[in-house]
Design a protein around this motif. Structure first.
Motif, PDB file in Angstrom:
ATOM      1  N   GLY A 213      31.478   9.051  50.875  1.00 19.56           N
ATOM      2  CA  GLY A 213      30.303   9.738  50.366  1.00 19.56           C
ATOM      3  C   GLY A 213      30.400  11.233  50.589  1.00 19.56           C
ATOM      4  N   PRO A 214      29.667  12.002  49.804  1.00 24.24           N
ATOM      5  CA  PRO A 214      29.698  13.455  49.944  1.00 24.24           C
ATOM      6  C   PRO A 214      29.010  13.902  51.233  1.00 24.24           C
ATOM      7  CG  PRO A 214      28.010  12.809  48.370  1.00 24.24           C
ATOM      8  CD  PRO A 214      28.750  11.555  48.729  1.00 24.24           C
ATOM      9  N   LEU A 215      29.607  14.885  51.908  1.00 26.18           N
ATOM     10  CA  LEU A 215      29.065  15.390  53.171  1.00 26.18           C
ATOM     11  C   LEU A 215      28.134  16.569  52.910  1.00 26.18           C
ATOM     12  CD1 LEU A 215      31.478  13.669  54.228  1.00 26.18           C
ATOM     13  CD2 LEU A 215      31.791  15.408  55.990  1.00 26.18           C
ATOM     14  N   TYR A 216      26.908  16.443  53.346  1.00 24.12           N
ATOM     15  CA  TYR A 216      25.949  17.546  53.312  1.00 24.12           C
ATOM     16  C   TYR A 216      25.736  17.965  54.764  1.00 24.12           C
ATOM     17  CZ  TYR A 216      25.086  17.004  48.355  1.00 24.12           C
ATOM     18  OH  TYR A 216      25.240  16.966  46.985  1.00 24.12           O
ATOM     19  N   VAL A 217      26.284  19.104  55.103  1.00 20.79           N
ATOM     20  CA  VAL A 217      26.376  19.532  56.500  1.00 20.79           C
ATOM     21  C   VAL A 217      25.293  20.546  56.809  1.00 20.79           C
ATOM     22  CG1 VAL A 217      27.828  20.727  58.187  1.00 20.79           C
ATOM     23  CG2 VAL A 217      28.845  19.043  56.624  1.00 20.79           C
ATOM     24  N   LEU A 218      24.510  20.282  57.851  1.00 24.06           N
ATOM     25  CA  LEU A 218      23.485  21.229  58.287  1.00 24.06           C
ATOM     26  C   LEU A 218      24.159  22.395  59.003  1.00 24.06           C
ATOM     27  CD1 LEU A 218      20.315  20.838  58.004  1.00 24.06           C
ATOM     28  CD2 LEU A 218      21.718  18.834  57.491  1.00 24.06           C
ATOM     29  N   ASP A 219      23.921  23.599  58.485  1.00 26.87           N
ATOM     30  CA  ASP A 219      24.583  24.783  59.013  1.00 26.87           C
ATOM     31  C   ASP A 219      23.691  25.991  58.751  1.00 26.87           C
ATOM     32  OD1 ASP A 219      26.520  27.264  58.546  1.00 26.87           O
ATOM     33  OD2 ASP A 219      27.602  25.827  59.805  1.00 26.87           O
ATOM     34  N   PRO A 220      23.550  26.896  59.728  1.00 31.69           N
ATOM     35  CA  PRO A 220      22.677  28.064  59.523  1.00 31.69           C
ATOM     36  C   PRO A 220      23.077  28.932  58.345  1.00 31.69           C
ATOM     37  CG  PRO A 220      23.278  27.846  61.840  1.00 31.69           C
ATOM     38  CD  PRO A 220      24.124  26.871  61.092  1.00 31.69           C
ATOM     39  N   GLU A 221      24.358  28.873  57.946  1.00 30.30           N
ATOM     40  CA  GLU A 221      24.822  29.699  56.829  1.00 30.30           C
ATOM     41  C   GLU A 221      24.675  29.008  55.476  1.00 30.30           C
ATOM     42  OE1 GLU A 221      25.655  32.787  57.499  1.00 30.30           O
ATOM     43  OE2 GLU A 221      25.260  32.301  59.602  1.00 30.30           O
TER      44      GLU A 221
END
Length: 294
Positions: A213-221
């Motif tokens: 599955g596609p990765l949706y990564v939580l990141d401040p940028e």
């Protein structure tokens, strides 16, 4: 016939003790009941000791309640105050009242303290089989998915892991996968998760063995999450409380997304971040898996 002969005649009723007024038949019944309760408690303690090495701890009423509701195989359940447990069941889980009455064995408080590290305020604990790993991994790998998988990248706090699992179960996600050293089935995580490990697929894997599955990564940028639609088959990735998401997973991201945050505030608690992201998914998804959606 003498009085002694009459007293010992088969079927003759025993007379109350003139000194105490006690009924011998009642005392005998009480003694028999006490012996049965003692034997039952001893058997429950032995069953616990036999099951403990291979089972997971359900600590407290809510953990046991949720585990039963979601199909856990509970091996043994004990309490130092069964009457209180049944009162809780009548108030909070009437659907389980009969089952709890049959399953929970009362044991002395000292015996309960000897079985668990810390006695839960509800004075009940149980042991259950862990959910089958192969079945969990198969569920996590199924495509298409109707709800995301939450990925915790090397989390450091077991309480946070349990809180995330509780959130994930409430939102009806497919599962929670962690990487790193912590076991998401650790007793402290189970305690914080209130037994809801049985309501979703919870497993630990290597970072290179995540479900598809596609990765949706939580990141401040990343992009403001409010401008991004999280697909139902997404892996939503959250970093550790201190170090964030690893470079490896960040580099594999289909999208970097950020939660709205006031300037000069450094971060949210992990469970808070997961709750915000899952609420955004639930608010925008058309999946019938979303709780409350027809």
């Amino acid at each position: 016939m003498t009085e002694d002969e009459a007293a010992h005649r088969p079927g003759a009723a025993a007379e109350p003790d003139p000194a105490t007024g006690a009924d011998p038949a009642t005392e005998a019944a009480q003694a028999t009941g006490a012996d049965a309760a003692t034997a039952s408690a001893s058997a429950a303690v032995l069953a616990w000791q036999a099951a403990a090495p291979d089972a997971v701890l359900l600590d407290g009423f809510h953990a046991l309640k949720h585990a039963l509701r979601f199909g856990a195989r509970v091996r043994t359940a004990v309490s130092s105050d069964k009457a209180a447990v049944l009162r809780l069941a009548a108030e909070l889980a009437p659907d389980l009242a009969e089952e709890l009455a049959a399953r929970v064995t009362e044991i002395p408080a000292a015996a309960l303290r000897g079985l668990v590290t810390r006695v839960h305020p509800t004075a009940v604990a149980a042991l259950a089989d862990r959910r089958d790993r192969a079945a969990n991994l198969a569920l996590l790998a199924e495509r298409p998915r109707q709800a995301p998988v939450v990925v915790l990248d090397s989390p450091r706090n077991l309480g946070n892991v349990g809180a995330v699992i509780r959130l994930a179960a409430g939102f009806g996600v497919t599962g929670v996968v962690s990487t790193g050293d912590l076991d998401p089935w650790h007793p402290n995580a189970l305690r914080a998760g209130a037994g809801l490990h049985y309501a979703t697929a919870v497993e630990r894997t290597a970072a290179d063995a995540l479900p598809p599955g596609p990765l949706y990564v939580l990141d401040p940028e990343g992009k403001d999450i409010r401008s991004v639609e999280l697909p139902d088959d997404a892996l939503i990735v959250f970093g550790s409380e201190r170090h964030g998401v690893s470079d490896e997973l960040r580099g594999r991201a289909a999208e970097l997304v950020a939660l709205p945050m006031r300037p000069q505030v450094s971060s949210y608690n992990l469970a808070t971040s997961v709750g915000m992201a899952l609420f955004h998914w639930a608010a925008t998804s058309r999946s019938p898996r979303v709780p409350g959606r027809p």
